[in-house]
Design a protein around this motif. Structure first.
Motif, PDB file in Angstrom:
ATOM      1  N   PHE A  90       0.836  -1.208   0.000  1.00 41.08           N
ATOM      2  CA  PHE A  90       0.000   0.000   0.000  1.00 41.08           C
ATOM      3  C   PHE A  90       0.865   1.250   0.000  1.00 41.08           C
ATOM      4  O   PHE A  90       0.616   2.203  -0.726  1.00 41.08           O
ATOM      5  N   ILE A  91       1.893   1.249   0.843  1.00 45.83           N
ATOM      6  CA  ILE A  91       2.792   2.396   0.942  1.00 45.83           C
ATOM      7  C   ILE A  91       3.508   2.615  -0.386  1.00 45.83           C
ATOM      8  O   ILE A  91       3.585   3.744  -0.874  1.00 45.83           O
ATOM      9  N   ARG A  93       2.648   1.836  -3.415  1.00 45.05           N
ATOM     10  CA  ARG A  93       1.742   2.363  -4.439  1.00 45.05           C
ATOM     11  C   ARG A  93       1.494   3.855  -4.222  1.00 45.05           C
ATOM     12  O   ARG A  93       1.552   4.665  -5.144  1.00 45.05           O
ATOM     13  N   SER A  94       1.241   4.222  -2.975  1.00 48.10           N
ATOM     14  CA  SER A  94       0.974   5.621  -2.647  1.00 48.10           C
ATOM     15  C   SER A  94       2.204   6.500  -2.906  1.00 48.10           C
ATOM     16  O   SER A  94       2.098   7.579  -3.494  1.00 48.10           O
ATOM     17  N   ASN A  97       2.791   7.051  -6.617  1.00 53.18           N
ATOM     18  CA  ASN A  97       1.884   8.070  -7.171  1.00 53.18           C
ATOM     19  C   ASN A  97       2.337   9.476  -6.803  1.00 53.18           C
ATOM     20  O   ASN A  97       2.307  10.392  -7.635  1.00 53.18           O
ATOM     21  N   ASN A  98       2.771   9.660  -5.559  1.00 51.73           N
ATOM     22  CA  ASN A  98       3.247  10.983  -5.124  1.00 51.73           C
ATOM     23  C   ASN A  98       4.518  11.394  -5.853  1.00 51.73           C
ATOM     24  O   ASN A  98       4.682  12.558  -6.226  1.00 51.73           O
ATOM     25  N   PHE A 123       3.048  11.052   6.764  1.00 51.09           N
ATOM     26  CA  PHE A 123       3.673  10.075   5.888  1.00 51.09           C
ATOM     27  C   PHE A 123       5.168  10.353   5.722  1.00 51.09           C
ATOM     28  O   PHE A 123       5.955   9.457   5.454  1.00 51.09           O
TER      29      PHE A 123
END
Length: 159
Positions: A90-91, A93-94, A97-98, A123
């Motif tokens: 999850f991290i 992927r996030s 994107n950032n 984060f």
């Protein structure tokens, strides 16, 4: 993991419990590093179990995780054990994107002279996030203020 209807109903009816769960998850998320193994343990409030039962006619203890969560997630009483590998995905992927978003911004003419990235927010305290940002922007100085996820309050805000 539990279905959209359960989550949406729980969010609408138990805001305080939702906030507690989110804070708990934020703390655990920040502590994840590349080396970390095992499980992340999150407490499930009684109100969540009640919401689940009211919408599924079964107690949450009978819930069966399906798909990608079958082998990586277990529910024991009021504790949700999630394999840290799932959280890392999850991290990742996030963060990806950032990073892509930041690259698009930095490619614009108005931003071409930016030499420093200031990483703030909860984060930003994650070792994984810090490592990925530094890897993605090797020619940029990356600054992470201590306690970057905690808003600083002036003494006047306490009066």
């Amino acid at each position: 993991m539990f279905g959209t209807k359960v989550i949406e109903t729980f969010k609408e009816e138990h805001t305080g419990d939702v906030l507690d769960m989110m804070r708990d998850f934020e703390v655990k998320k920040r502590a994840i590093s590349e080396e970390k193994e095992g499980n992340i343990v999150l407490r499930i409030p009684a109100a969540f179990a009640e919401t689940y039962k009211s919408l599924n006619s079964n107690p949450i203890s009978k819930h069966i995780f399906k798909g990608r969560f079958t082998e990586t997630t277990k529910l024991k009483r009021d504790k949700l054990n999630i394999n840290v590998g799932v959280s890392k995905q999850f991290i990742a992927r996030s963060v990806s994107n950032n990073i892509e978003h930041a690259k698009r911004i930095l490619a614009e003419n108005e931003c071409s002279n930016i030499s420093t990235i200031l990483l703030v927010g909860g984060f930003a305290e994650s070792e994984i996030v810090q490592e990925r940002i530094r890897e993605a922007f090797p020619n940029k100085r990356v600054i992470i203020p201590s306690e970057s996820g905690c808003p600083q309050r002036s003494s006047s805000s306490w009066s």
